[in-house]
Write a protein that holds these residues in place. Sequence first.
Motif, PDB file in Angstrom:
ATOM      1  N   ASP A 131       0.835  -1.201   0.000  1.00 52.75           N
ATOM      2  CA  ASP A 131       0.000   0.000   0.000  1.00 52.75           C
ATOM      3  C   ASP A 131       0.872   1.255   0.000  1.00 52.75           C
ATOM      4  OD1 ASP A 131      -2.729   1.313   0.486  1.00 52.75           O
ATOM      5  OD2 ASP A 131      -1.518   2.076   2.150  1.00 52.75           O
ATOM      6  N   LYS A 132       0.599   2.181  -0.907  1.00 50.99           N
ATOM      7  CA  LYS A 132       1.458   3.358  -1.063  1.00 50.99           C
ATOM      8  C   LYS A 132       1.442   4.271   0.150  1.00 50.99           C
ATOM      9  CE  LYS A 132      -2.024   5.923  -3.757  1.00 50.99           C
ATOM     10  NZ  LYS A 132      -2.296   6.542  -5.085  1.00 50.99           N
ATOM     11  N   GLN A 133       0.363   4.265   0.931  1.00 48.74           N
ATOM     12  CA  GLN A 133       0.320   5.129   2.104  1.00 48.74           C
ATOM     13  C   GLN A 133       1.317   4.662   3.157  1.00 48.74           C
ATOM     14  OE1 GLN A 133      -1.425   8.118   2.484  1.00 48.74           O
ATOM     15  NE2 GLN A 133       0.062   8.184   4.155  1.00 48.74           N
ATOM     16  N   SER A 134       1.339   3.361   3.450  1.00 49.30           N
ATOM     17  CA  SER A 134       2.295   2.843   4.431  1.00 49.30           C
ATOM     18  C   SER A 134       3.725   2.982   3.907  1.00 49.30           C
ATOM     19  CB  SER A 134       1.991   1.383   4.759  1.00 49.30           C
ATOM     20  OG  SER A 134       2.059   0.568   3.615  1.00 49.30           O
ATOM     21  N   TYR A 135       3.896   2.860   2.589  1.00 48.82           N
ATOM     22  CA  TYR A 135       5.216   3.027   1.970  1.00 48.82           C
ATOM     23  C   TYR A 135       5.730   4.447   2.195  1.00 48.82           C
ATOM     24  CZ  TYR A 135       8.782   2.946  -1.737  1.00 48.82           C
ATOM     25  OH  TYR A 135       9.958   3.021  -2.456  1.00 48.82           O
ATOM     26  N   TYR A 136       4.883   5.432   1.956  1.00 48.78           N
ATOM     27  CA  TYR A 136       5.303   6.818   2.125  1.00 48.78           C
ATOM     28  C   TYR A 136       5.433   7.204   3.590  1.00 48.78           C
ATOM     29  CZ  TYR A 136       5.270   7.970  -2.781  1.00 48.78           C
ATOM     30  OH  TYR A 136       5.574   8.019  -4.124  1.00 48.78           O
ATOM     31  N   ASP A 137       4.660   6.589   4.448  1.00 48.22           N
ATOM     32  CA  ASP A 137       4.837   6.831   5.885  1.00 48.22           C
ATOM     33  C   ASP A 137       6.247   6.443   6.317  1.00 48.22           C
ATOM     34  OD1 ASP A 137       2.263   7.743   6.142  1.00 48.22           O
ATOM     35  OD2 ASP A 137       1.456   5.882   6.981  1.00 48.22           O
ATOM     36  N   SER A 138       6.739   5.321   5.806  1.00 50.44           N
ATOM     37  CA  SER A 138       8.093   4.871   6.117  1.00 50.44           C
ATOM     38  C   SER A 138       9.133   5.832   5.563  1.00 50.44           C
ATOM     39  CB  SER A 138       8.313   3.474   5.551  1.00 50.44           C
ATOM     40  OG  SER A 138       9.652   3.055   5.724  1.00 50.44           O
ATOM     41  N   LEU A 139       8.914   6.308   4.335  1.00 51.09           N
ATOM     42  CA  LEU A 139       9.844   7.246   3.714  1.00 51.09           C
ATOM     43  C   LEU A 139       9.921   8.547   4.507  1.00 51.09           C
ATOM     44  CD1 LEU A 139      11.644   8.307   1.438  1.00 51.09           C
ATOM     45  CD2 LEU A 139       9.583   8.781   0.113  1.00 51.09           C
ATOM     46  N   PHE A 140       8.778   9.118   4.828  1.00 56.25           N
ATOM     47  CA  PHE A 140       8.758  10.399   5.539  1.00 56.25           C
ATOM     48  C   PHE A 140       9.296  10.258   6.959  1.00 56.25           C
ATOM     49  CE2 PHE A 140       4.966  11.449   2.655  1.00 56.25           C
ATOM     50  CZ  PHE A 140       5.815  11.906   1.662  1.00 56.25           C
ATOM     51  N   ASP A 141       9.038   9.118   7.589  1.00 61.26           N
ATOM     52  CA  ASP A 141       9.554   8.869   8.930  1.00 61.26           C
ATOM     53  C   ASP A 141      11.080   8.829   8.907  1.00 61.26           C
ATOM     54  OD1 ASP A 141       9.425   8.167  11.722  1.00 61.26           O
ATOM     55  OD2 ASP A 141       9.898   6.113  11.133  1.00 61.26           O
ATOM     56  N   SER A 142      11.642   8.209   7.872  1.00 61.42           N
ATOM     57  CA  SER A 142      13.100   8.110   7.762  1.00 61.42           C
ATOM     58  C   SER A 142      13.725   9.479   7.525  1.00 61.42           C
ATOM     59  CB  SER A 142      13.469   7.157   6.617  1.00 61.42           C
ATOM     60  OG  SER A 142      13.034   5.852   6.898  1.00 61.42           O
ATOM     61  N   VAL A 143      13.099  10.285   6.696  1.00 58.75           N
ATOM     62  CA  VAL A 143      13.618  11.624   6.415  1.00 58.75           C
ATOM     63  C   VAL A 143      13.613  12.477   7.682  1.00 58.75           C
ATOM     64  CG1 VAL A 143      13.185  13.776   5.171  1.00 58.75           C
ATOM     65  CG2 VAL A 143      13.003  11.593   3.974  1.00 58.75           C
ATOM     66  N   ASN A 144      12.540  12.384   8.462  1.00 59.52           N
ATOM     67  CA  ASN A 144      12.416  13.210   9.664  1.00 59.52           C
ATOM     68  C   ASN A 144      13.324  12.735  10.787  1.00 59.52           C
ATOM     69  OD1 ASN A 144      10.448  14.877   8.559  1.00 59.52           O
ATOM     70  ND2 ASN A 144       8.776  13.518   9.159  1.00 59.52           N
ATOM     71  N   ARG A 145      13.469  11.417  10.943  1.00 60.86           N
ATOM     72  CA  ARG A 145      14.243  10.880  12.060  1.00 60.86           C
ATOM     73  C   ARG A 145      15.739  10.859  11.796  1.00 60.86           C
ATOM     74  NH1 ARG A 145      11.976   5.157  13.456  1.00 60.86           N
ATOM     75  NH2 ARG A 145      13.868   5.168  14.729  1.00 60.86           N
ATOM     76  N   TYR A 146      16.138  10.751  10.530  1.00 60.20           N
ATOM     77  CA  TYR A 146      17.552  10.548  10.216  1.00 60.20           C
ATOM     78  C   TYR A 146      18.110  11.729   9.428  1.00 60.20           C
ATOM     79  CZ  TYR A 146      17.133   5.870  12.019  1.00 60.20           C
ATOM     80  OH  TYR A 146      16.935   4.804  12.846  1.00 60.20           O
ATOM     81  N   HIS A 147      17.754  12.932   9.859  1.00 58.50           N
ATOM     82  CA  HIS A 147      18.288  14.121   9.209  1.00 58.50           C
ATOM     83  C   HIS A 147      19.814  14.139   9.350  1.00 58.50           C
ATOM     84  CE1 HIS A 147      18.079  17.993   7.362  1.00 58.50           C
ATOM     85  NE2 HIS A 147      18.701  18.585   8.379  1.00 58.50           N
ATOM     86  N   HIS A 148      20.497  14.239   8.211  1.00 62.27           N
ATOM     87  CA  HIS A 148      21.966  14.179   8.121  1.00 62.27           C
ATOM     88  C   HIS A 148      22.527  12.782   8.350  1.00 62.27           C
ATOM     89  CE1 HIS A 148      21.901  18.409   7.677  1.00 62.27           C
ATOM     90  NE2 HIS A 148      21.686  18.691   8.943  1.00 62.27           N
ATOM     91  N   PHE A 149      21.677  11.795   8.580  1.00 65.17           N
ATOM     92  CA  PHE A 149      22.128  10.423   8.718  1.00 65.17           C
ATOM     93  C   PHE A 149      21.728   9.664   7.463  1.00 65.17           C
ATOM     94  CE2 PHE A 149      21.731  11.508  13.284  1.00 65.17           C
ATOM     95  CZ  PHE A 149      22.969  11.086  13.725  1.00 65.17           C
ATOM     96  N   PRO A 150      22.327   8.486   7.170  1.00 69.63           N
ATOM     97  CA  PRO A 150      23.386   7.858   7.954  1.00 69.63           C
ATOM     98  C   PRO A 150      24.783   8.294   7.554  1.00 69.63           C
ATOM     99  CG  PRO A 150      22.691   6.387   6.245  1.00 69.63           C
ATOM    100  CD  PRO A 150      21.815   7.592   6.138  1.00 69.63           C
ATOM    101  N   PHE A 151      24.943   9.139   6.507  1.00 67.54           N
ATOM    102  CA  PHE A 151      26.278   9.528   6.055  1.00 67.54           C
ATOM    103  C   PHE A 151      26.629  10.892   6.653  1.00 67.54           C
ATOM    104  CE2 PHE A 151      25.442   7.049   1.879  1.00 67.54           C
ATOM    105  CZ  PHE A 151      25.530   5.875   2.583  1.00 67.54           C
ATOM    106  N   ARG A 152      26.992  10.893   7.899  1.00 66.76           N
ATOM    107  CA  ARG A 152      27.262  12.152   8.584  1.00 66.76           C
ATOM    108  C   ARG A 152      28.756  12.444   8.553  1.00 66.76           C
ATOM    109  NH1 ARG A 152      25.410  13.804  14.748  1.00 66.76           N
ATOM    110  NH2 ARG A 152      26.365  15.877  14.757  1.00 66.76           N
ATOM    111  N   TYR A 153      29.077  13.660   8.204  1.00 67.58           N
ATOM    112  CA  TYR A 153      30.485  14.027   8.033  1.00 67.58           C
ATOM    113  C   TYR A 153      30.872  15.156   8.976  1.00 67.58           C
ATOM    114  CZ  TYR A 153      34.766  15.730   5.832  1.00 67.58           C
ATOM    115  OH  TYR A 153      36.046  16.128   5.582  1.00 67.58           O
TER     116      TYR A 153
END
Length: 307
Positions: A144-166
């Motif tokens: 389902d595209k809604q649950s798919y996008y929920d995962s995408l947006f959650d990752s963007v919000n929680r992992y700002h500057h991650f996982p490749f942090r310099y």
Amino acid sequence: MSYNMVSKYQIKSNLSEAQVESDVASFFGWISKSAPFRLHDVNEQLTGADKKFYDRGFAFLMQFKKSEGLYSASQVPVSTRKNRSKLEDIREFRHYHGLSDDPTLYFPLRKKALKANDLQHNVLLEYANQRCSQAFYVAPLALDKQSYYDSLFDSVNRYHHFPFRYKRYRLHRNDWVSTIGFVPFLKDHISIIPHERVTTHDHYYSFSGTGSDIGWHSPKIISKSPMRLADLLSSEIQSCISDDKFLDVSELPKELEIKPYKYNMDTDEPLAALRAWGEEMYNSHGIKVFILLSNSSILEEYRMEFA
């Protein structure tokens, strides 16, 4: 959650392969910004400064698929007809072997393209588990595209500057290789490395909604352990660093045995050669090429710090 049923035992996805490919590729670009390590889509241009900074590389070849679903044999009995669908064989096989099937997710192999010399699956296989490349399928663990996008947006919000942090002079392991294994969006995709050649496209990979219990039809159990995109990337990137699998970018085209399509190996710069090769792989086989780029001095600093 409701899905559009194709038949009494099928669960149809409302995602598309193009959508999955675009979202994963965009996510790779987003997490690579201002990073010492970069997952670079070969169809994109690097700036002059980037070309000077990134001098080491490793190739990832990915075929993006959308997952479809099947109800378990315990929910919808398997047909006993002689001419039943192969999807019924998948349901019966998983039920018989006690593989997770509530529901079963699956995708078929791709038909041979008109311009291609071989099946896409066999092309992927050629670059799998090689000295400077890895190749695999990528499919979402959602229908389902809604649950798919929920995962995408959650990752963007929680992992700002991650996982490749310099940070200017130090690469922090926990902010990079370790973290990539926990990014929700990457965990919510399965990654399957092709394991054998085929003579026809009439095969399927099946798996659970957690990215485990992977089956190959006709039929074989590939793995009961999780094989998610986050797991594979974390393992492969760590191997690139610890086992020194990164090559000088200038050596990659020859090591990958890239045939000259629209460039001259002696005069064109390596990234141009890789880009032309990537475009040919995509146009002929639908395979997306990414190059994991790094800097030799940063790699050396990493090895010294964590030796």
